[in-house]
Design a protein around this motif. Sequence first.
Motif, PDB file in Angstrom:
ATOM      1  N   ALA A  46     -54.345  35.008   6.670  1.00  0.00           N
ATOM      2  CA  ALA A  46     -54.825  33.715   6.202  1.00  0.00           C
ATOM      3  C   ALA A  46     -56.338  33.571   6.268  1.00  0.00           C
ATOM      4  N   PHE A  90     -49.506  29.215   0.545  1.00  0.00           N
ATOM      5  CA  PHE A  90     -48.488  29.423   1.572  1.00  0.00           C
ATOM      6  C   PHE A  90     -48.812  30.698   2.313  1.00  0.00           C
ATOM      7  N   PHE A  91     -48.880  30.612   3.634  1.00  0.00           N
ATOM      8  CA  PHE A  91     -49.144  31.774   4.465  1.00  0.00           C
ATOM      9  C   PHE A  91     -48.000  31.933   5.443  1.00  0.00           C
ATOM     10  N   GLN A  92     -47.514  33.139   5.580  1.00  0.00           N
ATOM     11  CA  GLN A  92     -46.432  33.394   6.514  1.00  0.00           C
ATOM     12  C   GLN A  92     -46.786  34.598   7.351  1.00  0.00           C
ATOM     13  N   GLU A  93     -46.726  34.430   8.661  1.00  0.00           N
ATOM     14  CA  GLU A  93     -46.962  35.547   9.562  1.00  0.00           C
ATOM     15  C   GLU A  93     -45.725  36.434   9.561  1.00  0.00           C
ATOM     16  N   ASN A  94     -45.943  37.707   9.819  1.00  0.00           N
ATOM     17  CA  ASN A  94     -44.794  38.599   9.982  1.00  0.00           C
ATOM     18  C   ASN A  94     -44.048  38.152  11.216  1.00  0.00           C
ATOM     19  N   SER A  95     -42.780  37.878  11.066  1.00  0.00           N
ATOM     20  CA  SER A  95     -41.998  37.417  12.212  1.00  0.00           C
ATOM     21  C   SER A  95     -40.542  37.759  11.997  1.00  0.00           C
ATOM     22  N   ASN A 105     -40.549  21.189  10.495  1.00  0.00           N
ATOM     23  CA  ASN A 105     -41.807  20.979   9.786  1.00  0.00           C
ATOM     24  C   ASN A 105     -42.714  20.088  10.616  1.00  0.00           C
ATOM     25  N   THR A 185     -44.946  29.847  12.304  1.00  0.00           N
ATOM     26  CA  THR A 185     -44.685  31.071  11.530  1.00  0.00           C
ATOM     27  C   THR A 185     -45.172  30.978  10.091  1.00  0.00           C
ATOM     28  N   ALA A 186     -45.448  29.781   9.617  1.00  0.00           N
ATOM     29  CA  ALA A 186     -45.915  29.633   8.231  1.00  0.00           C
ATOM     30  C   ALA A 186     -46.624  28.311   8.081  1.00  0.00           C
ATOM     31  N   TRP A 187     -47.487  28.218   7.068  1.00  0.00           N
ATOM     32  CA  TRP A 187     -48.165  26.962   6.784  1.00  0.00           C
ATOM     33  C   TRP A 187     -48.571  26.925   5.329  1.00  0.00           C
ATOM     34  N   THR A 188     -48.700  25.707   4.820  1.00  0.00           N
ATOM     35  CA  THR A 188     -49.202  25.502   3.459  1.00  0.00           C
ATOM     36  C   THR A 188     -50.487  24.722   3.555  1.00  0.00           C
TER      37      THR A 188
END
Length: 191
Positions: A46, A90-95, A105, A185-188
């Motif tokens: 990100a 949208f970003f998502q970490e490897n998890s 949320n 784990t993720a965000w927009t």
Amino acid sequence: MTTLKERLEEVMQEHGLKTQQQLAEFAGVSKGLVGQWFKGDTGLGAKPLLAFETKTNFSTRWLVEGKGDKYRNEPNHSGSNVGEQSTHHFFQENSKPAHSGSLKNLIMPDESFTPTIPQGSELICDSSQTQIIDGKIYQIQIGDLLFIRRVFRQISGCLKLLCDNGAFEETLIEAEKVHIIGRITAWTIQD
């Protein structure tokens, strides 16, 4: 559909850049990261993506996925986005996969992670992921207060709590005083 490498070459062409090193310097990211991008690695991260988008004006969604508007939306001169289309990133970490019902949320409550996660961004917290992985972002509770922080274990048994915004100071606190609610784990991010 174009490849990530082709889209990066398009960015270079529009900015008159000839080498990956020039692109890295222009975008404010490492040459090694640019090399990974040219090999098609879409786990871009990100923070480097936001820096890249800011410097080049190309939208991260277009860069990563080849979809959406090529250029990021800019606010009009009044500083308002009224009447303009919003772009969500949208970003998502490897998890690991989330357990059923473990996701919730949240809204980023403050500027503690700007520019990585600006205030008002939507977050996904996975309450099944409470084991600390150094440097990952967690929703935590200290007493009656809730925070979003990067968490690092210390040899002393304390936890170091950090933000991405340098205006917020790091905190060392006894691990027993911190309740890990879950990992972000993720965000927009809405432009």
